[in-house]
Design an enzyme around this catalytic site. Structure first.
Site, PDB file in Angstrom:
ATOM      1  CB  SER A 238      -0.893   0.011   1.237  1.00 29.57           C
ATOM      2  OG  SER A 238      -0.094   0.299   2.375  1.00 29.57           O
ATOM      3  CE  LYS A 239      -2.388   6.837  -1.851  1.00 26.93           C
ATOM      4  NZ  LYS A 239      -3.451   7.667  -1.419  1.00 26.93           N
ATOM      5  NE  ARG A 240       0.646   0.552   6.107  1.00 30.39           N
ATOM      6  CZ  ARG A 240       1.302  -0.560   6.387  1.00 30.39           C
ATOM      7  NH1 ARG A 240       2.403  -0.518   7.098  1.00 30.39           N
ATOM      8  NH2 ARG A 240       0.845  -1.727   5.957  1.00 30.39           N
ATOM      9  CG  HIS A 241       4.590  -1.088   1.880  1.00 27.36           C
ATOM     10  ND1 HIS A 241       3.264  -1.445   1.836  1.00 27.36           N
ATOM     11  CD2 HIS A 241       5.115  -1.734   2.945  1.00 27.36           C
ATOM     12  CE1 HIS A 241       3.007  -2.277   2.821  1.00 27.36           C
ATOM     13  NE2 HIS A 241       4.106  -2.465   3.510  1.00 27.36           N
ATOM     14  N   GLY A 242       5.644   3.337   0.236  1.00 22.07           N
ATOM     15  CA  GLY A 242       6.292   4.216  -0.750  1.00 22.07           C
ATOM     16  C   GLY A 242       5.445   4.269  -1.996  1.00 22.07           C
TER      17      GLY A 242
END
Ligand code: GLU
Length: 472
Positions: A238-242
C-alpha cells in the site's frame, strides 16, 4: 473462440502496481497466444469513480505500453444491457424482487449472530412476491441452495465452495443500478472472455459469478487468480510502502521496461532469469506457471533493473524519456546540445532518469552559483592560473571536439607540472557547476565553446572574490 483476456479496473484511484501486474499478465497471455486484450473501465460505482482516475489509468497503460485491442469499454454505457439480463433472470425464475426492509434485514442478522451462524440473507423473499408499501425492492439472484461450485483455477488449482455458504446476492439496487458481480458476468460473457486473470481478492466472487453464468447458459471462462503483492513488512502493498502508483514511478525516473520487468517476476519466474525483454516475456510467460504464494515488493531490485535498462537501452529510447523529465523542469532539449550525445555520456552513471536529468541540466541551462562544496574544494587560488590558461587555449582551439579539448587539457597540466585532475576538476566545477559530470572533454564539447568560456569567466570571478575576501 479467440483467446481473450481483459483488465477491468475500477476508476477509484490511480493505476497501482498490483493492477499493473494484473494488466501485464493478461496482456502477455493474449499476446503470446495471438489473442485479444480488452480494457474495461468498471465505473458503475458513481460515487467513487472519477474522470481523473480514468485518465490516470489510461495514462498508466499507455506509459507502460500495454496497448489494448478492444476498448476502453465503460460499464456506465452498458446499463441497458445489464437491465436486459436482469429481466431475463427474473423471467426465467433465477432472480426475484426482495422487499425486505432494513429492520427485517437487521433482525435477520441479529438472530443469526445470536445463534452463532454466519450472517447471510435467508431467501425470505423467494416466496414473498407481493410488493410492499414504502419499500423499493432490490433484485436478488436465486443462488442454488445445495451442491458445490468448483473453481478450476489455473493458478490455485481446484477451489470448492458450498452453495449453502453463498446467499442470494443483490444484482440490482433499489434504484435499479446493477451491482459488480452482475456487470462483470454480463461483460465477460458479451465480450467473449476466455480467460479471467485478476487479483485473488476476487476469488470469493468467482463461485457467485459462475452460478450466474450457468443460469445464463454460458460457457465458463478459465479463471486465474494472482497472488497478493506484499510490502517488505509482510502487509499487503500500500501507499505506506512508498510509491505504488505507476505514474509515480515515471515521475521518480523509472523506465517502463524496468517496471514491467520487475512486475513480471512478481509471482512468476523462468529458472533464475532476472532480465526479460518484452519479446522474451511474451514468449516465455505462462499463466499456468504463476506461483500461488504471495510475493514481496523489493524496491532495490526495481532500482537495479532500472539502472540496467538505462545502461543497455538505445540512446534514442532513453532520450525520449529523458526529454520528458527535462520538459518537466522547463527545459526544451532542442535548445542545447544533441540529447542523444548527452544520454550517451550519462548512461553509465545514472540509476534513475531523475538523477540523469539533475546531472544534465547544466548542458541546457546556465546557473548562477556553483555547488558550494565542490566550489570550496576546487575553485581556489591554486586553480586561477590553470583556468586562465585553459580559457585562452580553449578560446583559440581550432576544432571544438572532445579529442583536441582533451589534448589541450593534458598539455596545460603537463606544462604546469600538475596532475591532470588538478586541472580537470576545477574546469569541471566551472563548467558543470558541480563536481560530477561525464568525462571533461565530452562535457566541454557538449556545453559548447561560448558557454564554456562564460562559465570559466564566472569561476575566475568567484576565485578572485574569494582571494580578495580571505587570501584564498
Ligand atoms: N473492477 C474490479 C477491481 O478493480 C476487477 C474486477 C475483475 O477483474 O473481475 O477490483
Amino acid at each position: 473462440m479467440k483467446l481473450t483476456t481483459r483488465f477491468a479496473p475500477s476508476p477509484t484511484g490511480y493505476l497501482h502496481v498490483g493492477g499493473a501486474r494484473t494488466a501485464l499478465f493478461s496482456w502477455l497471455y493474449a499476446r503470446k497466444h495471438g489473442g485479444d486484450f480488452i480494457l474495461r473501465i468498471e465505473d458503475t460505482d458513481r460515487e467513487r469513480s472519477t474522470e481523473e482516475s480514468v485518465n490516470a489509468i489510461l495514462e498508466g497503460m499507455s506509459w507502460l505500453g500495454l496497448e489494448y485491442d478492444q476498448g476502453p469499454f465503460y460499464q456506465t454505457h452498458r446499463f441497458d444491457r445489464y437491465k436486459e439480463i436482469i429481466q431475463q433472470l427474473l423471467d426465467q425464475g433465477d432472480a426475484y424482487y426482495c422487499y425486505c426492509s432494513r429492520e427485517e434485514l437487521d433482525a435477520m442478522r441479529e438472530g443469526q449472530r445470536a445463534r452463532k451462524e454466519k450472517p447471510r440473507y435467508t431467501g425470505l423473499c423467494r416466496s414473498r412476491t407481493e410488493p410492499r408499501d414504502g419499500v423499493e425492492p432490490v433484485i436478488r439472484f436465486k443462488n442454488p441452495t445445495d451442491g458445490v461450485v468448483v473453481v478450476e483455477d489455473v493458478v490455485r488449482g481446484k477451489v470448492a465452495f458450498q452453495n449453502s455458504e453463498l446467499d442470494d446476492l443483490i444484482i440490482a439496487r433499489s434504484d435499479g443500478t446493477p451491482t459488480y458481480n452482475l456487470t462483470v458476468v454480463v461483460d465477460d460473457l458479451d465480450m467473449g472472455l476466455t480467460h479471467v486473470i485478476r487479483g485473488d481478492d476476487h476469488l470469493n466472487n468467482t463461485p457467485r459469478q459462475i452460478n450466474i453464468l450457468k443460469a445464463l447458459g454460458a460457457e465458463l471462462p478459465k479463471y486465474a487468480h494472482l497472488p497478493m503483492i506484499l510490502g517488505s513488512d509482510g502487509a499487503r502493498l500500500s501507499k505506506r510502502h512508498g510509491a505504488v502508483s505507476v505514474m509515480q514511478y515515471r515521475d521518480e525516473g523509472f523506465l517502463p521496461e524496468a517496471l514491467l520487468n520487475y512486475l513480471v517476476r512478481l509471482g512468476w519466474s523462468h529458472g533464475d532469469q532476472e532480465i526479460f525483454s518484452i519479446e522474451e516475456m511474451i514468449e516465455l510467460f505462462d499463466v499456468e506457471s504463476v506461483n500461488h504464494s504471495a510475493s514481496t515488493f523489493n524496491p532495490e531490485k526495481l532500482l537495479w533493473l532500472n539502472q540496467h535498462y538505462i545502461k543497455s537501452s538505445s540512446p534514442e529510447h532513453v532520450a525520449r524519456h529523458l526529454s520528458w523529465h527535462l520538459g518537466e523542469r522547463g527545459i526544451d532539449p532542442s535548445e542545447g546540445p544533441d540529447i542523444l550525445k548527452v544520454v550517451e555520456s550519462q548512461q553509465e552513471r545514472a540509476k534513475t532518469l531523475v538523477e540523469m536529468a539533475d546531472n544534465s541540466t547544466f548542458f541546457y541551462q546556465d546557473f548562477d552559483a556553483f555547488e558550494e562544496k565542490a566550489a570550496k574544494k576546487n575553485l581556489k587560488a591554486a586553480a586561477q592560473e590553470p583556468l586562465s590558461q585553459l580559457r585562452a587555449g580553449l578560446a583559440s582551439l581550432d576544432v571544438w571536439e572532445a579529442e583536441p579539448i582533451h589534448e589541450l587539457v593534458k598539455q596545460i597540466a603537463e606544462s604546469m607540472d600538475l596532475k591532470l585532475g588538478k586541472v580537470a576538476q576545477p574546469l569541471r566545477v566551472a563548467v558543470a557547476g558541480a563536481g560530477i559530470s561525464p568525462p571533461i572533454d565530452i562535457t566541454l564539447e557538449l556545453v559548447g565553446r561560448e558557454r564554456v568560456l562564460q562559465r570559466i569567466d564566472m569561476a575566475l570571478a568567484y576565485i578572485e572574490q574569494r582571494v580578495a575576501a580571505n587570501g584564498g
